[in-house]
Design an enzyme around this catalytic site. Structure first.
Site, PDB file in Angstrom:
ATOM      1  N   HIS A 129       2.922 -17.575   5.136  1.00 43.36           N
ATOM      2  CA  HIS A 129       1.724 -17.648   5.804  1.00 43.36           C
ATOM      3  C   HIS A 129       1.863 -18.674   6.678  1.00 43.36           C
ATOM      4  O   HIS A 129       2.683 -19.523   6.766  1.00 43.36           O
ATOM      5  CB  HIS A 129       0.509 -17.860   4.769  1.00 43.36           C
ATOM      6  N   ASP A 159      -0.470 -18.921  13.291  1.00 43.61           N
ATOM      7  CA  ASP A 159      -0.700 -17.459  13.383  1.00 43.61           C
ATOM      8  C   ASP A 159      -1.172 -17.029  14.887  1.00 43.61           C
ATOM      9  O   ASP A 159      -0.586 -16.167  15.477  1.00 43.61           O
ATOM     10  CB  ASP A 159      -1.846 -16.781  12.696  1.00 43.61           C
TER      11      ASP A 159
END
Length: 384
Positions: A129, A159
């Protein structure tokens, strides 16, 4: 269609995180984005009507594990300029919709691959992640106090900054090349690469000796008293960014630091200067400090919550946070003088636009899906 990308067709294979955000950005810029949703939603999916990263898109349902699923997707690909895919390396190939199959159908296609670790390397197949990618790239180590663990910057830095934005840059660069030569290509957008690239300035400062490879001692990591956050007497917080001497002089004057205060970059006395500034801020409430600093060059700004930001007069005047269909959200950015962008469509509901896309993309068979949807259909993905 409005925006500078009007007429550009994008196929997005449904996922979460940076891929959908990248596709939203292309849609905000005017591209015709078709999101290919699976018959079963992601376990992390919320209310599709409120998933703002799916605004300015249309959705069709395709089961890529059905016998005709890959062929139906390739029909879309044949008419597209760009494709966004965020599976783990090798998954798209196993489904029959990898770069080789797509470029065989459409040689000018720009095939964008969004992953955390990239398409190759020892970690390529591992899950991860945002926090993992910015940790490995060295960027997470830069954020936070010297006497504690690194501060997690939500998932904005990895991200979206290191992932989505680099994917969009790569796709648009590839589109320029494809339109000039007719040759498509694969864009390998890895969050770990993009995050590392974001820190380019600091690698130069590190080589120059102006940046130390640890927290709590640098002028842009919150260590310098002139670049930090302070709390007013009523609990409100203020961001101070008075780096340049002229801005700091104005800040020091308005804060009444006095002639005996430690110098701005007198690092040995930074703890003393920070304590002095903190004491000054604690002596008044937020409204008083707003009145002191507003309209000055002291580079001091109140720290606002999301809802407070949407109501701020400057952002209201610029229309930065419009409300559409009862939902307040950021406006498309950046802004264009000749090809303005707009919030054209609310978040796409899975499959709601299949007939419309079939008509507009001249794919009548798309409007008649098979009944072989598998409720367990969930291609293994690398979750960014």
């Amino acid at each position: 269609m409005t925006g500078p990308l009007a007429g550009v067709r994008v196929v997005e294979l449904a996922g979460i995180g940076p891929g959908p955000f990248a596709a939203m950005l292309l849609g905000d810029l005017g591209a015709d984005v078709v999101r290919v949703d699976r018959p079963s939603a992601s376990p992390l999916a919320g209310d599709p009507a409120l998933d703002l990263t799916n605004r300015n898109k249309r959705s069709v349902l395709l089961d890529l594990k059905a016998p005709d699923g890959p062929d139906r997707l390739l029909d879309l690909v044949e008419r597209a300029d760009l494709l966004i895919e965020g599976y783990r390396p090798g998954v798209a190939e196993r489904l029959g919709v990898g770069p080789e199959a797509c470029l065989a159908r459409n040689p000018a296609l720009v095939y964008g691959r969004m992953t955390g670790w990239g398409q190759d390397g020892p970690l390529a197949a591992a899950a991860g992640h945002d926090i993992d990618y910015i940790a490995l790239s060295g960027v997470l180590s830069m954020i936070g106090p010297a006497d504690g663990p690194p501060t997690v910057p939500a998932n904005l830095l990895g991200d979206y900054a290191g992932g989505s934005l680099y994917l969009v840059v790569g796709l648009l660069a590839g589109l320029q090349h494809a339109r000039a030569t007719g040759q498509g290509q694969v864009v390998d957008a890895a969050i770990v690469d993009g995050s590392a690239h974001l820190a380019t300035l600091f690698w130069g400062l590190l080589a120059e000796g102006r940046w130390q490879d640890r927290r709590g001692v640098n002028f842009l990591d919150g260590s310098a008293p002139c670049y930090a956050v302070y709390q007013a007497g009523d609990g409100g917080q203020f961001a101070v960014g008075a780096l340049e001497p002229q801005f700091y002089a104005e800040f020091a004057r308005l804060l009444d630091l006095g002639p005996d205060a430690p110098g701005q970059y007198e690092t040995a006395r930074w703890p003393e200067l920070r304590a002095l500034i903190a004491t000054r801020f604690a002596s008044r409430g937020s409204a008083e400090w707003d009145a002191v600093f507003t309209g000055t060059d002291a580079c001091v700004t109140r720290v606002l919550t999301l809802r407070q930001a949407a109501a701020h007069p400057h952002l209201t005047a610029r229309g930065t946070y419009p409300t559409q269909d009862g939902v307040t959200q950021p406006a498309p950015a950046p802004r264009f003088s000749a090809t303005p962008t707009a919030l054209r469509r609310p978040p796409a509901r899975p499959g709601a636009d299949t007939a419309e896309v079939a008509r507009d993309w001249d794919l009548p068979e798309l409007a008649h899906p098979t009944d072989s949807a598998d409720s367990t259909n969930s291609p293994e993905r690398q979750q960014p």
